[in-house]
Design a protein around this motif. Structure first.
Motif, PDB file in Angstrom:
ATOM      1  N   ILE A  61     -87.819  -9.350 -70.206  1.00 50.11           N
ATOM      2  CA  ILE A  61     -87.385  -9.520 -68.807  1.00 50.11           C
ATOM      3  C   ILE A  61     -86.083  -8.758 -68.573  1.00 50.11           C
ATOM      4  CG2 ILE A  61     -86.554 -11.195 -67.109  1.00 50.11           C
ATOM      5  CD1 ILE A  61     -88.443 -13.237 -68.444  1.00 50.11           C
ATOM      6  N   ASN A  62     -85.159  -8.864 -69.510  1.00 51.20           N
ATOM      7  CA  ASN A  62     -83.887  -8.158 -69.371  1.00 51.20           C
ATOM      8  C   ASN A  62     -84.090  -6.646 -69.328  1.00 51.20           C
ATOM      9  OD1 ASN A  62     -82.649 -10.655 -69.442  1.00 51.20           O
ATOM     10  ND2 ASN A  62     -82.077 -10.516 -71.604  1.00 51.20           N
ATOM     11  N   ARG A  63     -84.969  -6.156 -70.182  1.00 52.38           N
ATOM     12  CA  ARG A  63     -85.229  -4.712 -70.207  1.00 52.38           C
ATOM     13  C   ARG A  63     -85.921  -4.258 -68.928  1.00 52.38           C
ATOM     14  NH1 ARG A  63     -82.328  -5.535 -73.732  1.00 52.38           N
ATOM     15  NH2 ARG A  63     -82.409  -4.944 -75.938  1.00 52.38           N
ATOM     16  N   THR A  64     -86.855  -5.074 -68.454  1.00 53.69           N
ATOM     17  CA  THR A  64     -87.610  -4.685 -67.255  1.00 53.69           C
ATOM     18  C   THR A  64     -86.710  -4.635 -66.024  1.00 53.69           C
ATOM     19  OG1 THR A  64     -89.618  -5.698 -68.145  1.00 53.69           O
ATOM     20  CG2 THR A  64     -89.554  -5.296 -65.770  1.00 53.69           C
ATOM     21  N   THR A  65     -85.838  -5.627 -65.884  1.00 53.46           N
ATOM     22  CA  THR A  65     -84.954  -5.686 -64.712  1.00 53.46           C
ATOM     23  C   THR A  65     -83.741  -4.780 -64.853  1.00 53.46           C
ATOM     24  OG1 THR A  65     -83.733  -7.559 -65.651  1.00 53.46           O
ATOM     25  CG2 THR A  65     -85.638  -8.054 -64.232  1.00 53.46           C
ATOM     26  N   GLY A  66     -83.403  -4.446 -66.091  1.00 52.46           N
ATOM     27  CA  GLY A  66     -82.205  -3.635 -66.318  1.00 52.46           C
ATOM     28  C   GLY A  66     -80.921  -4.419 -66.172  1.00 52.46           C
ATOM     29  N   VAL A  67     -81.020  -5.749 -66.082  1.00 50.27           N
ATOM     30  CA  VAL A  67     -79.850  -6.616 -65.922  1.00 50.27           C
ATOM     31  C   VAL A  67     -79.720  -7.480 -67.173  1.00 50.27           C
ATOM     32  CG1 VAL A  67     -78.760  -8.436 -64.577  1.00 50.27           C
ATOM     33  CG2 VAL A  67     -80.143  -6.681 -63.430  1.00 50.27           C
ATOM     34  N   PRO A  68     -78.613  -7.380 -67.907  1.00 51.73           N
ATOM     35  CA  PRO A  68     -78.444  -8.235 -69.094  1.00 51.73           C
ATOM     36  C   PRO A  68     -78.519  -9.721 -68.714  1.00 51.73           C
ATOM     37  CG  PRO A  68     -76.763  -6.511 -69.029  1.00 51.73           C
ATOM     38  CD  PRO A  68     -77.465  -6.476 -67.702  1.00 51.73           C
ATOM     39  N   ASN A  69     -79.311 -10.455 -69.448  1.00 52.46           N
ATOM     40  CA  ASN A  69     -79.454 -11.911 -69.253  1.00 52.46           C
ATOM     41  C   ASN A  69     -80.081 -12.294 -67.917  1.00 52.46           C
ATOM     42  OD1 ASN A  69     -78.051 -12.557 -71.785  1.00 52.46           O
ATOM     43  ND2 ASN A  69     -76.219 -11.801 -70.724  1.00 52.46           N
ATOM     44  N   PHE A 112     -75.227 -17.019 -60.920  1.00 52.79           N
ATOM     45  CA  PHE A 112     -75.469 -15.913 -61.855  1.00 52.79           C
ATOM     46  C   PHE A 112     -75.028 -14.585 -61.240  1.00 52.79           C
ATOM     47  CE2 PHE A 112     -78.183 -12.517 -63.584  1.00 52.79           C
ATOM     48  CZ  PHE A 112     -77.871 -12.629 -64.929  1.00 52.79           C
ATOM     49  N   ALA A 113     -75.327 -14.410 -59.946  1.00 52.20           N
ATOM     50  CA  ALA A 113     -74.934 -13.168 -59.262  1.00 52.20           C
ATOM     51  C   ALA A 113     -73.419 -13.036 -59.173  1.00 52.20           C
ATOM     52  CB  ALA A 113     -75.556 -13.125 -57.871  1.00 52.20           C
ATOM     53  N   LEU A 114     -72.717 -14.158 -59.012  1.00 45.07           N
ATOM     54  CA  LEU A 114     -71.264 -14.121 -58.907  1.00 45.07           C
ATOM     55  C   LEU A 114     -70.585 -13.954 -60.268  1.00 45.07           C
ATOM     56  CD1 LEU A 114     -70.696 -16.998 -56.317  1.00 45.07           C
ATOM     57  CD2 LEU A 114     -70.526 -14.531 -55.904  1.00 45.07           C
ATOM     58  N   GLY A 115     -71.252 -14.373 -61.311  1.00 41.86           N
ATOM     59  CA  GLY A 115     -70.655 -14.317 -62.645  1.00 41.86           C
ATOM     60  C   GLY A 115     -70.794 -12.956 -63.291  1.00 41.86           C
ATOM     61  N   ASN A 116     -70.267 -12.874 -64.489  1.00 42.04           N
ATOM     62  CA  ASN A 116     -70.300 -11.628 -65.250  1.00 42.04           C
ATOM     63  C   ASN A 116     -70.755 -11.946 -66.668  1.00 42.04           C
ATOM     64  OD1 ASN A 116     -69.946  -8.934 -66.021  1.00 42.04           O
ATOM     65  ND2 ASN A 116     -67.803  -9.282 -66.616  1.00 42.04           N
ATOM     66  N   ALA A 117     -71.987 -11.534 -66.983  1.00 39.70           N
ATOM     67  CA  ALA A 117     -72.545 -11.779 -68.314  1.00 39.70           C
ATOM     68  C   ALA A 117     -73.112 -10.473 -68.855  1.00 39.70           C
ATOM     69  CB  ALA A 117     -73.632 -12.852 -68.235  1.00 39.70           C
ATOM     70  N   PRO A 118     -72.225  -9.561 -69.274  1.00 38.94           N
ATOM     71  CA  PRO A 118     -72.689  -8.213 -69.654  1.00 38.94           C
ATOM     72  C   PRO A 118     -73.343  -8.129 -71.029  1.00 38.94           C
ATOM     73  CG  PRO A 118     -70.319  -8.411 -69.963  1.00 38.94           C
ATOM     74  CD  PRO A 118     -70.770  -9.694 -69.346  1.00 38.94           C
ATOM     75  N   VAL A 119     -73.057  -9.101 -71.912  1.00 40.18           N
ATOM     76  CA  VAL A 119     -73.592  -9.043 -73.273  1.00 40.18           C
ATOM     77  C   VAL A 119     -74.882  -9.855 -73.330  1.00 40.18           C
ATOM     78  CG1 VAL A 119     -73.154  -9.517 -75.709  1.00 40.18           C
ATOM     79  CG2 VAL A 119     -71.269  -8.820 -74.208  1.00 40.18           C
ATOM     80  N   GLU A 120     -75.972  -9.207 -73.708  1.00 40.06           N
ATOM     81  CA  GLU A 120     -77.259  -9.906 -73.782  1.00 40.06           C
ATOM     82  C   GLU A 120     -77.246 -10.937 -74.910  1.00 40.06           C
ATOM     83  OE1 GLU A 120     -81.751  -8.367 -73.438  1.00 40.06           O
ATOM     84  OE2 GLU A 120     -80.842  -7.907 -75.400  1.00 40.06           O
ATOM     85  N   ARG A 121     -77.629 -12.158 -74.576  1.00 40.53           N
ATOM     86  CA  ARG A 121     -77.725 -13.232 -75.561  1.00 40.53           C
ATOM     87  C   ARG A 121     -79.127 -13.810 -75.478  1.00 40.53           C
ATOM     88  NH1 ARG A 121     -73.924 -12.074 -78.780  1.00 40.53           N
ATOM     89  NH2 ARG A 121     -74.363 -14.084 -79.785  1.00 40.53           N
TER      90      ARG A 121
END
Length: 398
Positions: free
Chosen positions: A58-66, A120-129
């Motif tokens: 899902i992360n790869r498909t959307t291009g958005v980490p997490n 989630f949109a307001l936050g910042n979660a750049p590292v994929e977990r």
């Protein structure tokens, strides 16, 4: 946990969905069945989405980490909402009250779901977990609130269902409903354990500690087992009304076996009672076996000794058996003695003196399965004519 640990419960829950899908789809206008349909759809979906390989895809498909995180959390909230609404309609009540409560829960979980995506949109979660997002971002603004929001949704539903089912289980009289409610309590308590493990791990992060293993190693298995057990609890009321008669017929068929076999061997010379093929409906097989026993008992009626039955009945009562059980014991012994008398070639009673089957068996006539079960337990020689011989049945009744 690996992807398999998530996909296996998802597969199990998916099978439950496929089994009940035709029935649920036909009854989708019913609020309760609609809630079951949503629950059975959300349960396997949430586990499939929560698997690390699925999260990564899902992360790869959307291009958005997490990006998978709010999707998984909102699915869990939908599952919680469906469970609560199902409990409401399952227990019943005034229609207007049910509609009002349903709207309240829907509003609460819709708001919760929207807040999850907004945070989630307001936050910042750049590292994929893939497995430890809850603890890794426990101190990140907005992401932290998003995590707490979904745990509040799960905890609220689990706590409400636990209290409702626990109280309700003490009030109901239907055995299968009581079992369903107790199964639900077990399932949601496991879900509460999942929430508790997550919250403890997050709280430890807030306090500067590290209890991440609670979130990554303890919580997921609790969620997996809890979801399967909870789904089973919800399915019992849908399956029990249909399966209970079949189970009763199955048990009756096999309990009638010893008597059917003995009568067939005595009256037809075959040690195998005639029964329909195994592929036939079990209820039909049980009915035909009982009819066969009745026919054979009618043939054996001239050898019945009601005086013997009465003597055994009184002896059973003196040993502490209640009326119904004493009647079964007496009928079983009378049938055994009649079989022995027939096999020994004794002269049958005159047709005019032959008792009818209800007269001969008494109240045991409606409990042939119990008569058969006791018949199979009899030991020692039978006495065909106890009217002339004392017959205490000490070995039988003890």
């Amino acid at each position: 946990m690996t992807g398999t640990d998530y996909y296996i419960p998802s597969l199990v829950l998916g099978v439950a969905l496929l089994v009940k899908l035709p029935t649920l789809w036909r009854g989708r206008r019913d609020p309760m069945l609609r809630s079951v349909l949503v629950l059975l759809c959300m349960a396997p979906t949430s586990f499939a989405l929560a698997a690390p390989p699925s999260i990564q895809a899902i992360n790869r498909t959307t291009g958005v980490p997490n990006a998978a995180a709010p999707l998984v959390y909102s699915t869990l909230c939908a599952l919680s909402c469906a469970s609560l609404i199902l409990i409401l309609h399952w227990r019943g009540g005034p229609p207007e009250k049910l509609r009002r409560q349903t709207r309240r829960w829907l509003f609460f979980y819709v708001c919760l779901t929207v807040s999850i995506f907004v945070l989630f949109a307001l936050g910042n979660a750049p590292v994929e977990r893939l497995q430890d997002l809850d603890t890794y971002y426990a101190n990140t603004p907005f992401i932290r609130e998003m995590i707490v929001a979904y745990l509040i949704g799960l905890t609220t539903a689990s706590a409400a269902i636990t209290v409702t089912c626990w109280i309700w289980a003490r009030e109901v009289t239907l055995p299968w409903l009581r079992r369903a409610l107790r199964t639900l309590v077990v399932g949601v308590v496991l879900s509460l354990g999942f929430c508790a493990a997550k919250l403890l791990a997050i709280s430890a992060r807030w306090a500067g500690g590290d209890l991440d293993f609670l979130s990554t190693s303890i919580a997921p298995p609790l969620a997996s087992v809890g979801a399967v057990v909870t789904t089973a609890g919800f399915l019992i009321p849908l399956l029990a009304p249909r399966l209970a008669p079949r189970w009763t017929a199955h048990r009756a068929f096999h309990r009638l076996g010893p008597l059917a076999k003995a009568l067939s061997e005595t009256l037809t010379g075959s040690s195998v009672p005639m029964t329909p093929p195994r592929w036939r409906d079990i209820e039909l097989r049980a009915t035909l076996r009982e009819s066969q026993i009745t026919d054979h008992l009618l043939q054996l009626a001239p050898y019945f000794d009601i005086a013997q039955r009465q003597a055994v009945y009184e002896d059973a009562r003196s040993h502490g058996h209640i009326d119904d059980d004493a009647a079964v014991i007496a009928a079983a012994e009378m049938v055994r003695s009649a079989i022995v008398a027939h096999a020994a070639g004794h002269t049958p009673a005159d047709p005019a003196d032959t008792p009818t089957l209800p007269m001969a068996l008494g109240s045991a006539a409606q409990r042939l399965a119990d008569v058969s079960r006791h018949f199979a337990s009899l030991r020692g020689p039978a006495v065909p004519h106890p009217a002339a011989t004392a017959h205490p049945l000490e070995s039988t009744l003890r």
